[in-house]
Each structure stands twice: as C-alpha cells, then as structure tokens.
Design an enzyme around this catalytic site. Sequence first.
Site, PDB file in Angstrom:
ATOM      1  CD  GLU A 245      -3.152  -1.315   1.750  1.00 22.12           C
ATOM      2  OE1 GLU A 245      -3.690  -0.244   2.073  1.00 22.12           O
ATOM      3  OE2 GLU A 245      -3.617  -2.439   2.001  1.00 22.12           O
TER       4      GLU A 245
HETATM    5  N1  CAA Z   1      -6.548  11.525  -3.464  1.00 21.00           N
HETATM    6  C1  CAA Z   1      -7.175  12.040  -4.558  1.00 21.00           C
HETATM    7  N2  CAA Z   1      -6.532  12.323  -5.717  1.00 21.00           N
HETATM    8  C2  CAA Z   1      -5.214  12.075  -5.750  1.00 21.00           C
HETATM    9  C3  CAA Z   1      -4.494  11.547  -4.659  1.00 21.00           C
HETATM   10  C4  CAA Z   1      -5.217  11.277  -3.485  1.00 21.00           C
HETATM   11  N3  CAA Z   1      -4.639  10.777  -2.387  1.00 21.00           N
HETATM   12  N4  CAA Z   1      -3.208  11.397  -5.003  1.00 21.00           N
HETATM   13  C5  CAA Z   1      -3.094  11.836  -6.275  1.00 21.00           C
HETATM   14  N5  CAA Z   1      -4.306  12.247  -6.719  1.00 21.00           N
HETATM   15  C6  CAA Z   1      -4.646  12.819  -8.028  1.00 21.00           C
HETATM   16  C7  CAA Z   1      -3.843  14.093  -8.267  1.00 21.00           C
HETATM   17  O1  CAA Z   1      -4.496  15.225  -7.755  1.00 21.00           O
HETATM   18  C8  CAA Z   1      -3.790  14.134  -9.796  1.00 21.00           C
HETATM   19  O2  CAA Z   1      -5.004  14.579 -10.305  1.00 21.00           O
HETATM   20  P1  CAA Z   1      -5.058  15.879 -11.319  1.00 21.00           P
HETATM   21  O3  CAA Z   1      -4.140  15.551 -12.458  1.00 21.00           O
HETATM   22  O4  CAA Z   1      -6.498  15.971 -11.681  1.00 21.00           O
HETATM   23  O5  CAA Z   1      -4.565  17.031 -10.506  1.00 21.00           O
HETATM   24  C9  CAA Z   1      -3.714  12.650 -10.156  1.00 21.00           C
HETATM   25  O6  CAA Z   1      -4.248  11.921  -9.047  1.00 21.00           O
HETATM   26  C10 CAA Z   1      -2.316  12.183 -10.433  1.00 21.00           C
HETATM   27  O7  CAA Z   1      -1.557  12.471  -9.286  1.00 21.00           O
HETATM   28  P2  CAA Z   1       0.019  12.511  -9.288  1.00 21.00           P
HETATM   29  O8  CAA Z   1       0.500  13.339 -10.418  1.00 21.00           O
HETATM   30  O9  CAA Z   1       0.446  12.872  -7.905  1.00 21.00           O
HETATM   31  O10 CAA Z   1       0.364  10.980  -9.611  1.00 21.00           O
HETATM   32  P3  CAA Z   1       1.744  10.255  -9.665  1.00 21.00           P
HETATM   33  O11 CAA Z   1       1.802   9.415 -10.865  1.00 21.00           O
HETATM   34  O12 CAA Z   1       2.864  11.211  -9.400  1.00 21.00           O
HETATM   35  O13 CAA Z   1       1.600   9.204  -8.435  1.00 21.00           O
HETATM   36  C11 CAA Z   1       1.884   8.391  -6.225  1.00 21.00           C
HETATM   37  C12 CAA Z   1       1.471   9.552  -7.133  1.00 21.00           C
HETATM   38  C13 CAA Z   1       1.708   8.919  -4.804  1.00 21.00           C
HETATM   39  C14 CAA Z   1       3.313   7.980  -6.425  1.00 21.00           C
HETATM   40  C15 CAA Z   1       0.926   7.199  -6.470  1.00 21.00           C
HETATM   41  O14 CAA Z   1       1.175   6.596  -7.719  1.00 21.00           O
HETATM   42  C16 CAA Z   1       1.031   6.127  -5.412  1.00 21.00           C
HETATM   43  O15 CAA Z   1       0.448   6.265  -4.317  1.00 21.00           O
HETATM   44  N6  CAA Z   1       1.717   5.014  -5.708  1.00 21.00           N
HETATM   45  C17 CAA Z   1       1.789   3.875  -4.810  1.00 21.00           C
HETATM   46  C18 CAA Z   1       0.748   2.885  -5.195  1.00 21.00           C
HETATM   47  C19 CAA Z   1       0.578   1.844  -4.144  1.00 21.00           C
HETATM   48  O16 CAA Z   1       0.358   2.154  -2.981  1.00 21.00           O
HETATM   49  N7  CAA Z   1       0.624   0.577  -4.554  1.00 21.00           N
HETATM   50  C20 CAA Z   1       0.386  -0.510  -3.650  1.00 21.00           C
HETATM   51  C21 CAA Z   1      -0.597  -1.440  -4.228  1.00 21.00           C
HETATM   52  S1  CAA Z   1      -1.993  -1.885  -3.353  1.00 21.00           S
HETATM   53  C22 CAA Z   1      -1.575  -3.106  -2.269  1.00 21.00           C
HETATM   54  O17 CAA Z   1      -0.486  -3.156  -1.739  1.00 21.00           O
HETATM   55  C23 CAA Z   1      -2.696  -4.031  -2.042  1.00 21.00           C
HETATM   56  C24 CAA Z   1      -2.669  -5.178  -1.137  1.00 21.00           C
HETATM   57  O18 CAA Z   1      -3.146  -6.220  -1.531  1.00 21.00           O
HETATM   58  C25 CAA Z   1      -2.282  -5.072   0.292  1.00 21.00           C
END
Ligand code: CAA
Length: 380
Positions: free
Chosen positions: A363
């Site tokens: 996550e």
């Molecule tokens: N809430 C709402 N919107 C959000 C947000 C949030 N928390 N975070 C980003 N956004 C929106 C942004 O506002 C943006 O929207 P606009 O273009 O309209 O302004 C859009 O999303 C894109 O945002 P970013 O440019 O910030 O995106 P990014 O590509 O730079 O990625 C990141 C950001 C934080 C790195 C994200 O990709 C991330 O959290 N990655 C990690 C994913 C993850 O946690 N993976 C784990 C898998 S799930 C798992 O582990 C499951 C299990 O089984 C236990």
Amino acid sequence: MDLTLTEEHNNIKEAAREFAQRVLKPGVIERDTKGEYPVEGVRQMKEMGFIGMTVSEKYGGGGMDMISYVLVMEEISKIDSSSSVILSAHNSLVCWGIEAFGSEDQKQRYLTKLATGDYMGAFCLSEPEAGSDATSQKTMATDQGDHYLLNGTKNWITNGSTADIYVVIAQTDIEKGHRGINAFIVEADSQGVSTGPKEDKLGIRSSDTCSVMFQDVKVPKENRIGPDGFGFKYAMKTLDGGRIGIASQALGIAAGAYELALAYSHERKSFGKPINQHQAVAFKLADMMVDIECARLLTLTAAKQKDLSLPYSLMAAMAKLKTSEVAMKHTVEAVQIHGGYGFVKEYHVERLMRDAKITQIYEGTSEIQKLVIARSIMKK
Ligand code: CAA
C-alpha cells in the site's frame, strides 16, 4: 483533537483482543510455517462482525468508525498479521471504495454481501511493471459498447484466490494518462479469470497472496465505479484509507512484540536479576514504548480525521511511514531482548519481525509515503 476512547471503543478492543488470543493464537505458528490460510479465523471474524465492520448498517455492515477499526486491527495484528491483512484489504480497499463511490445498484449487488462476509473482496492495482508507479497500468479494459473486455495480470493480490469479487484498476484510454484509468467490479467466477500459485513469502505467510489474470473477461458497463476516467483517483483515495489499516497493522505488530519482550524481561534472569533490571534492556523497553505511543497517536489521529470527514491523506501517509518503521525497528529489538529464544518460532517474535517488513512495502513503500508527505509540504 480529542482521541479519548469511548466505552464502545474499549469494548470492541477487548473483544478483538480476546478473540485473537482464543481463536487466532492457537495454530498461528503452524499456519505460518505451512503458509496455511486461516479458514476458521476468517469464519469467526465474520461471526464477530469484523469482516465488513466499517460498512454502514444500511448495507448490512457493522457501521463502526475508523477508531474502532484501528483498535481491532491492532489487537488482531499483535497475534496474527496474516488475518489482519485479510480484514484490512477487504474493509479498506474494497468495501470503503464501493460504499463511497459505487452506484446504488453496485452497493445492493455487492456491498451487502461484502458487508456480511458472504463475499470476500480483493483490490487489484499492482502489476508486474506497475507497483509504486501506479499510473503505468498495462491491464486494458476495452470499451465494447455494453461491456468492457478486460485483459492483463495483477500481482501481489491479497485475498487473490479466496476473493469472490475483485476491484480491478485498468487502463481504458492510454492517451489520457491517469485520466484514462477506470476501476471495475469483476466477479471472480467470470469466464477468463484465473489465479497464480500462492506466493511463498517472508512474512504474513498464511494470508492469500497471488497473481490474478484476466483474459478477455467481459465486464458489464454498469460495473465501472464512478464516472469515466475516475479510476486513478479512486485508487489513490482508496489507498489513503488503506494506509490507516496498514498503519494499525504495523502498530499491532510493534505492540505485540513489545508485550512479549516486556513479559519475557520479567521472567528471564541474568547476572542474578531479571534482565529488565539491566539498563541495556530497560532502555530498549523505554524506547519501544515511546515510539509505539507516537505511532499510535499518528494512526488514531488519521482515523479520527477520516471519521470527522476531514482531509486525512497526509496523516495516513505519516502514520503508515512511522508505524511501519517502528514495527521493523522494535521487532528486531524484541528478538534481541529474547536472545537465542527470539530466534526460534516458539517465542513468536521472529514471526512478528518477518511480518513487520511488508508494512514498509505494501500500500505504498516508505519512499512513496515520503513522496506524498513531501508533496504536501511543498504545496503549503
Ligand atoms: N486523493 C485524490 N486524488 C489524488 C491523490 C489522493 N490521495 N493522489 C493523487 N491524486 C490525483 C492528483 O491530484 C492528480 O489529479 P489531477 O491531475 O487531476 O490534478 C492525479 O491523481 C495524479 O496524481 P500525481 O501526479 O500525484 O500521480 P503520480 O503518478 O505522481 O503518483 C503516487 C502519485 C503517490 C506515487 C501514487 O502513484 C502512489 O500512491 N503510488 C503507490 C501505489 C501503491 O500504494 N501501490 C500498492 C498497491 S496496493 C496493495 O499493496 C494491495 C494489497 O493487496 C495489500
């Protein structure tokens, strides 16, 4: 922010603690060794109302707040983090999103069954080449008029082979970047869905983690969650809440290790006195307690913010970052306090140490949490 626990909170915490000791503790070492799914534990978590505990009563859930969820997650994670991740993926990553953004029809068809545990859910975001970089989805959902055709592979899926429904994040229009991503509810018994073998993991060994493959799976249009292009934001919002779940899991792992180390330090004698009478051990216990309390405050604050409908993305990332670091650091210390006994399975702390590691990875890795926190600081 007032974090005082109510009588109800204390009761649910006590119920979860008693349940974990009575039901999950016996057999936890054997399940870990064999990588065996906690069938009976999950059955009884349904009876206790923990599965679907955060779903509102209107849809048949427990209607409990996030503080209660943190308390239950902590108590279960002290004993068996494999069981708590099953609970967390189901509540935080599947039920919450459907309730917050799903249509009434989706809620009636799926959430009501997820709320009671008749259905188990899994969240399918990660891919072989899209973990931290969640926008790089290769799984494609092609619009076919009245349905989408889903193709791709998802990795590291908690509840992967035991789920009845998947929430799948997929690309629908590659040209649109993150705005061309959608989230879909996919029934696990749909034609074209298959699962890989269970992963042989370092920790949380008895939870069900595997790949899920989709080959020409027909997904009805009405199973898309939210408006077209909402899938990436849906995933991010879902993960914000998921991070509170994993923070509380890490908190439980750390607190469980602390409780075991403290008890052992009273029993074990060296140089003629209990080992906690030596400052070398006493200071470790003091450090543990302080760090765990800091981690708890962050986690409860994030939960309270969510309960009060305040923004909680930043606090959830801080809580997950801190608690997972605390869990890793202090499970190692708990092993150290146990000496040679800490290195064998019977004393439980080596398992907690192995379980702690995943909380820094799933996550969103610790580095992703720092990215979220840093971006929030820069915005101010
Ligand atoms: N809430 C709402 N919107 C959000 C947000 C949030 N928390 N975070 C980003 N956004 C929106 C942004 O506002 C943006 O929207 P606009 O273009 O309209 O302004 C859009 O999303 C894109 O945002 P970013 O440019 O910030 O995106 P990014 O590509 O730079 O990625 C990141 C950001 C934080 C790195 C994200 O990709 C991330 O959290 N990655 C990690 C994913 C993850 O946690 N993976 C784990 C898998 S799930 C798992 O582990 C499951 C299990 O089984 C236990």
